[in-house]
Design a protein around this motif. Structure first.
Motif, PDB file in Angstrom:
ATOM      1  N   ALA A  84      23.428  36.681  47.773  1.00 55.32           N
ATOM      2  CA  ALA A  84      23.963  35.480  47.128  1.00 55.32           C
ATOM      3  C   ALA A  84      23.800  34.265  48.037  1.00 55.32           C
ATOM      4  CB  ALA A  84      25.430  35.690  46.777  1.00 55.32           C
ATOM      5  N   VAL A  85      24.060  34.442  49.332  1.00 52.01           N
ATOM      6  CA  VAL A  85      23.946  33.313  50.266  1.00 52.01           C
ATOM      7  C   VAL A  85      22.500  32.827  50.325  1.00 52.01           C
ATOM      8  CG1 VAL A  85      24.026  32.703  52.696  1.00 52.01           C
ATOM      9  CG2 VAL A  85      25.954  33.863  51.657  1.00 52.01           C
ATOM     10  N   ILE A 103      25.148  42.560  48.891  1.00 52.60           N
ATOM     11  CA  ILE A 103      25.141  41.584  47.792  1.00 52.60           C
ATOM     12  C   ILE A 103      25.570  40.181  48.256  1.00 52.60           C
ATOM     13  CG2 ILE A 103      26.263  40.988  45.618  1.00 52.60           C
ATOM     14  CD1 ILE A 103      26.061  43.922  44.863  1.00 52.60           C
ATOM     15  N   ALA A 123      25.392  47.731  47.848  1.00 55.83           N
ATOM     16  CA  ALA A 123      26.477  46.828  47.456  1.00 55.83           C
ATOM     17  C   ALA A 123      26.933  45.961  48.625  1.00 55.83           C
ATOM     18  CB  ALA A 123      27.651  47.641  46.912  1.00 55.83           C
ATOM     19  N   ALA A 127      28.487  41.005  40.711  1.00 60.03           N
ATOM     20  CA  ALA A 127      27.597  42.112  41.058  1.00 60.03           C
ATOM     21  C   ALA A 127      28.273  43.029  42.064  1.00 60.03           C
ATOM     22  CB  ALA A 127      26.284  41.568  41.626  1.00 60.03           C
ATOM     23  N   TYR A 128      28.971  42.428  43.018  1.00 55.66           N
ATOM     24  CA  TYR A 128      29.656  43.212  44.043  1.00 55.66           C
ATOM     25  C   TYR A 128      30.726  44.087  43.398  1.00 55.66           C
ATOM     26  CZ  TYR A 128      31.622  44.153  48.628  1.00 55.66           C
ATOM     27  OH  TYR A 128      32.036  44.757  49.758  1.00 55.66           O
ATOM     28  N   MET A 172      26.963  32.742  57.679  1.00 56.39           N
ATOM     29  CA  MET A 172      25.786  32.282  56.935  1.00 56.39           C
ATOM     30  C   MET A 172      26.203  31.382  55.789  1.00 56.39           C
ATOM     31  SD  MET A 172      22.907  35.184  56.880  1.00 56.39           S
ATOM     32  CE  MET A 172      21.653  34.074  56.321  1.00 56.39           C
ATOM     33  N   LEU A 173      27.360  31.671  55.194  1.00 51.63           N
ATOM     34  CA  LEU A 173      27.847  30.823  54.105  1.00 51.63           C
ATOM     35  C   LEU A 173      28.146  29.428  54.637  1.00 51.63           C
ATOM     36  CD1 LEU A 173      28.622  30.867  51.118  1.00 51.63           C
ATOM     37  CD2 LEU A 173      30.954  31.318  51.817  1.00 51.63           C
ATOM     38  N   ASN A 223      29.955  52.791  42.525  1.00 51.29           N
ATOM     39  CA  ASN A 223      30.011  53.697  43.675  1.00 51.29           C
ATOM     40  C   ASN A 223      31.281  54.526  43.666  1.00 51.29           C
ATOM     41  OD1 ASN A 223      27.605  52.911  44.626  1.00 51.29           O
ATOM     42  ND2 ASN A 223      28.367  51.628  46.295  1.00 51.29           N
ATOM     43  N   PHE A 251      18.195  27.847  46.344  1.00 48.64           N
ATOM     44  CA  PHE A 251      18.582  26.901  45.290  1.00 48.64           C
ATOM     45  C   PHE A 251      18.649  25.478  45.835  1.00 48.64           C
ATOM     46  CE2 PHE A 251      22.221  24.810  43.115  1.00 48.64           C
ATOM     47  CZ  PHE A 251      21.716  24.767  41.842  1.00 48.64           C
ATOM     48  N   ILE A 273      17.754  34.253  40.153  1.00 43.39           N
ATOM     49  CA  ILE A 273      19.010  33.532  39.857  1.00 43.39           C
ATOM     50  C   ILE A 273      18.863  32.063  40.231  1.00 43.39           C
ATOM     51  CG2 ILE A 273      21.445  33.354  40.483  1.00 43.39           C
ATOM     52  CD1 ILE A 273      20.964  35.742  38.827  1.00 43.39           C
ATOM     53  N   ALA A 328      29.079  46.883  41.411  1.00 42.56           N
ATOM     54  CA  ALA A 328      28.442  47.845  42.311  1.00 42.56           C
ATOM     55  C   ALA A 328      29.492  48.738  42.959  1.00 42.56           C
ATOM     56  CB  ALA A 328      27.639  47.106  43.377  1.00 42.56           C
ATOM     57  N   SER A 329      30.610  48.159  43.361  1.00 46.53           N
ATOM     58  CA  SER A 329      31.605  48.997  44.030  1.00 46.53           C
ATOM     59  C   SER A 329      32.292  49.915  43.018  1.00 46.53           C
ATOM     60  CB  SER A 329      32.617  48.134  44.782  1.00 46.53           C
ATOM     61  OG  SER A 329      33.139  47.150  43.941  1.00 46.53           O
ATOM     62  N   LEU A 374      18.971  28.842  37.561  1.00 47.36           N
ATOM     63  CA  LEU A 374      19.941  27.744  37.652  1.00 47.36           C
ATOM     64  C   LEU A 374      19.236  26.401  37.838  1.00 47.36           C
ATOM     65  CD1 LEU A 374      22.682  29.487  39.762  1.00 47.36           C
ATOM     66  CD2 LEU A 374      22.880  28.668  37.434  1.00 47.36           C
ATOM     67  N   ALA A 433      21.557  30.944  47.359  1.00 45.73           N
ATOM     68  CA  ALA A 433      22.086  29.582  47.425  1.00 45.73           C
ATOM     69  C   ALA A 433      21.206  28.708  48.314  1.00 45.73           C
ATOM     70  CB  ALA A 433      23.515  29.607  47.955  1.00 45.73           C
ATOM     71  N   VAL A 434      20.719  29.269  49.440  1.00 46.51           N
ATOM     72  CA  VAL A 434      19.835  28.499  50.331  1.00 46.51           C
ATOM     73  C   VAL A 434      18.571  28.104  49.572  1.00 46.51           C
ATOM     74  CG1 VAL A 434      18.350  28.667  52.358  1.00 46.51           C
ATOM     75  CG2 VAL A 434      20.680  29.504  52.468  1.00 46.51           C
ATOM     76  N   LEU A 454      28.286  35.003  40.462  1.00 48.39           N
ATOM     77  CA  LEU A 454      27.423  36.131  40.085  1.00 48.39           C
ATOM     78  C   LEU A 454      27.406  37.172  41.194  1.00 48.39           C
ATOM     79  CD1 LEU A 454      24.448  34.270  38.421  1.00 48.39           C
ATOM     80  CD2 LEU A 454      25.958  35.919  37.336  1.00 48.39           C
ATOM     81  N   GLY A 455      27.372  36.693  42.452  1.00 44.06           N
ATOM     82  CA  GLY A 455      27.399  37.615  43.581  1.00 44.06           C
ATOM     83  C   GLY A 455      28.679  38.446  43.559  1.00 44.06           C
ATOM     84  N   MET A 500      19.893  23.497  35.185  1.00 48.94           N
ATOM     85  CA  MET A 500      20.680  22.342  35.621  1.00 48.94           C
ATOM     86  C   MET A 500      19.837  21.118  35.939  1.00 48.94           C
ATOM     87  SD  MET A 500      23.549  24.133  37.869  1.00 48.94           S
ATOM     88  CE  MET A 500      25.098  23.982  37.028  1.00 48.94           C
ATOM     89  N   PHE A 508      26.840  28.132  57.204  1.00 48.35           N
ATOM     90  CA  PHE A 508      25.541  27.539  57.534  1.00 48.35           C
ATOM     91  C   PHE A 508      24.892  26.948  56.288  1.00 48.35           C
ATOM     92  CE2 PHE A 508      20.931  28.416  57.655  1.00 48.35           C
ATOM     93  CZ  PHE A 508      20.584  27.532  58.650  1.00 48.35           C
ATOM     94  N   THR A 509      24.956  27.699  55.176  1.00 47.15           N
ATOM     95  CA  THR A 509      24.368  27.205  53.925  1.00 47.15           C
ATOM     96  C   THR A 509      25.031  25.916  53.482  1.00 47.15           C
ATOM     97  OG1 THR A 509      24.158  29.490  53.290  1.00 47.15           O
ATOM     98  CG2 THR A 509      23.755  27.866  51.601  1.00 47.15           C
ATOM     99  N   GLY A 556      25.990  24.833  40.617  1.00 47.76           N
ATOM    100  CA  GLY A 556      24.985  25.876  40.818  1.00 47.76           C
ATOM    101  C   GLY A 556      25.401  26.837  41.913  1.00 47.76           C
ATOM    102  N   LEU A 557      25.888  26.273  43.030  1.00 49.34           N
ATOM    103  CA  LEU A 557      26.334  27.147  44.128  1.00 49.34           C
ATOM    104  C   LEU A 557      27.506  28.008  43.660  1.00 49.34           C
ATOM    105  CD1 LEU A 557      26.100  24.715  47.170  1.00 49.34           C
ATOM    106  CD2 LEU A 557      24.566  26.551  46.546  1.00 49.34           C
ATOM    107  N   TYR A 577      28.027  29.069  40.604  1.00 51.59           N
ATOM    108  CA  TYR A 577      27.466  30.133  39.775  1.00 51.59           C
ATOM    109  C   TYR A 577      26.943  31.279  40.644  1.00 51.59           C
ATOM    110  CZ  TYR A 577      27.390  28.337  35.010  1.00 51.59           C
ATOM    111  OH  TYR A 577      27.742  27.944  33.770  1.00 51.59           O
ATOM    112  N   ILE A 578      26.227  30.917  41.714  1.00 53.16           N
ATOM    113  CA  ILE A 578      25.630  31.957  42.560  1.00 53.16           C
ATOM    114  C   ILE A 578      26.731  32.798  43.206  1.00 53.16           C
ATOM    115  CG2 ILE A 578      24.275  32.332  44.648  1.00 53.16           C
ATOM    116  CD1 ILE A 578      22.603  29.925  43.834  1.00 53.16           C
TER     117      ILE A 578
END
Lengths: 212, 211
Positions: free
Chosen positions: B41-42, B37, B34, A188-189, A3-4, A196, B48, B84, A192-193, B88, B45-46, A184-185, B92, A6-7, A177-178, A180-181
């Motif tokens: 994020a992906v 996550i 978790a 957060a990960y 998916m990454l 846990n 965004f 998020i 979160a871990s 941004l 980004a889409v 942040l992800g 930006m 793909f994005t 921007g990407l 940053y996302i």
């Protein structure tokens, strides 16, 4: 990961296909040539905004012009006195933009203010109003006005370019921007871990105590 | 349109928007496992990037929103993802104001969550056969609800509801069609390749067997 990829492919396709400037924002540009203020409303850069409501107010709150933009998104009006004008555009769907024409852009031959209020006398500090009002010798202001007008006409494209350049969207902003996302992800990960993991460790410690 | 700038809305509307955004994000984050996550994020980004795809429609200019897709893929986690991305975009590119961020999040994330929940129901009841058409409808519905919500928010701030709603809805018809097809195609691909991505089991129900 798929998916990454793909994005990223989507982002590249999008940005590659439609050039450099992609911001979506309503903007207003205006300039004064002599006593005539003209300008236009546009989307940066998605084309001109037609039929947007335009209102120009002087510094003291008096409305000097109100109307709608034409098919090219343009408008023009003439001002009677030399003051700061705030021009606001409203697209009716939540888009708004504004622009300020300062008194310094308007010709000195215009009267500054018939009944001077403190706000307008503070607005043009560079030119002493009384001498400007007293001094209009007939031949000179004509020449000065001509020069002013032609200079204004010549620097207009430059100002338009500057104005739109301010809003162009740049590759490094998008990539930032990407980034940053993703950052942040990751953050957060990580948190979160850790959250846990903590109860598990506590459980292990209490189990040890129980075992003793 | 969808990104309302500062200075348009009235104070109570801003407060309600901020409250809804905070509550939605808190709930979305509480339900977020978790392991999911990176997926959030992906999709953030889409979202965004999607707002950068714009085209002129009539007197205005519109862009893709893709909140239907985000909602179908993430469910309640659409709130933090959209927050998020919008933050941004505001910082930006100047899309929308910072003060109205809460309202903008509400306008886009509430439809996203509605789409996600409706998609889940259709998928549970009707099975995989209906999943792709449901995703397409969710793509349309996300934009439709966002447009209505923007018009409503403008109306509550002293504008006329009908002209604003008409302007916003008519301008977004092409966006709805494009997003319907795009969402259906994207979700169809996910269902074929990795269907468990769409199984949103809340974090606590996964944790329980481990205890």
């Amino acid at each position: 990961m798929k998916m990454l990829a793909f994005t990223l492919a989507f982002a590249v396709a999008v940005l590659g296909s439609s050039g450099d400037a992609l911001a979506h924002k309503m903007k207003l540009f205006a300039t004064a040539e002599g006593a005539v203020v003209s300008g236009y409303v546009y989307f940066s850069p998605g084309g001109r905004a037609q039929d947007a409501q335009i209102a120009a107010t002087a510094a003291d709150g008096a409305t000097v012009f109100s109307g709608r933009t034409d098919a090219q998104g343009g408008f023009r009006f003439e001002v009677q006195r030399r003051a700061d004008y705030r021009i606001a555009a409203d697209g009716g769907d939540g888009h708004e933009a504004h622009f300020t024409i300062t008194a310094a852009e308007l010709p000195q031959s215009l009267p500054a203010e018939p009944a001077p209020t403190p706000t307008t006398t503070a607005a043009p500090p560079s030119s002493p109003p009384p001498t400007a009002a007293v001094a209009p010798a007939p031949p000179l202001p004509d020449l000065a006005a001509l020069v002013e007008q032609s200079v204004a006409r010549q620097i207009r494209p430059l100002r338009e370019q500057l104005d739109s350049y301010q809003e162009t969207l740049r590759w490094h902003d998008v990539l930032g921007g990407l980034g940053y996302i993703i950052g942040l992800g990751g953050l957060a990960y990580g948190f979160a871990s850790r959250a846990n993991g903590r109860p598990r460790r506590r459980l292990a410690a209490s189990e040890k105590e129980a075992a003793r | 349109m969808a990104h309302i700038p500062d200075g348009v809305l009235s104070l109570p509307v801003l407060a309600v928007g901020a409250a809804v955004a905070v509550a939605g994000c808190a709930y979305g984050l509480r339900r977020l496992d978790a392991e999911r996550i990176p997926q959030v994020a992906v999709l953030s980004a889409v979202f965004f990037v999607a707002s950068l795809v714009h085209f002129p429609v009539g007197p205005s200019s519109v862009h893709l929103i893709l909140n239907g897709l985000v909602g179908v893929a993430l469910g309640w986690a659409a709130f933090p993802a959209i927050l998020i991305a919008l933050l941004l975009q505001a910082v930006m590119f100047g899309f929308g104001g910072l003060v109205v961020l809460g309202v903008n999040v509400m306008n886009m994330a509430v439809p996203a969550v509605i789409c996600g929940l409706a998609f889940d129901i259709v998928r549970q009841r009707g099975g995989e056969r209906w999943a792709v058409p449901a995703a397409g409808i969710a793509g349309v519905l996300g934009v439709l609800l966002t447009a209505l919500s923007v018009a409503l928010v403008l109306a509550l701030s002293g504008r006329e509801f009908l002209p604003a709603a008409k302007l916003v809805l008519v301008a977004h018809l092409p966006v709805m069609i494009i997003e319907g097809f795009f969402t259906a195609a994207a979700i169809g691909l996910v269902i074929r390749v990795k269907p468990d991505v769409l199984d949103r089991t809340p974090a606590f129900s996964i944790e329980e067997p481990a205890r």
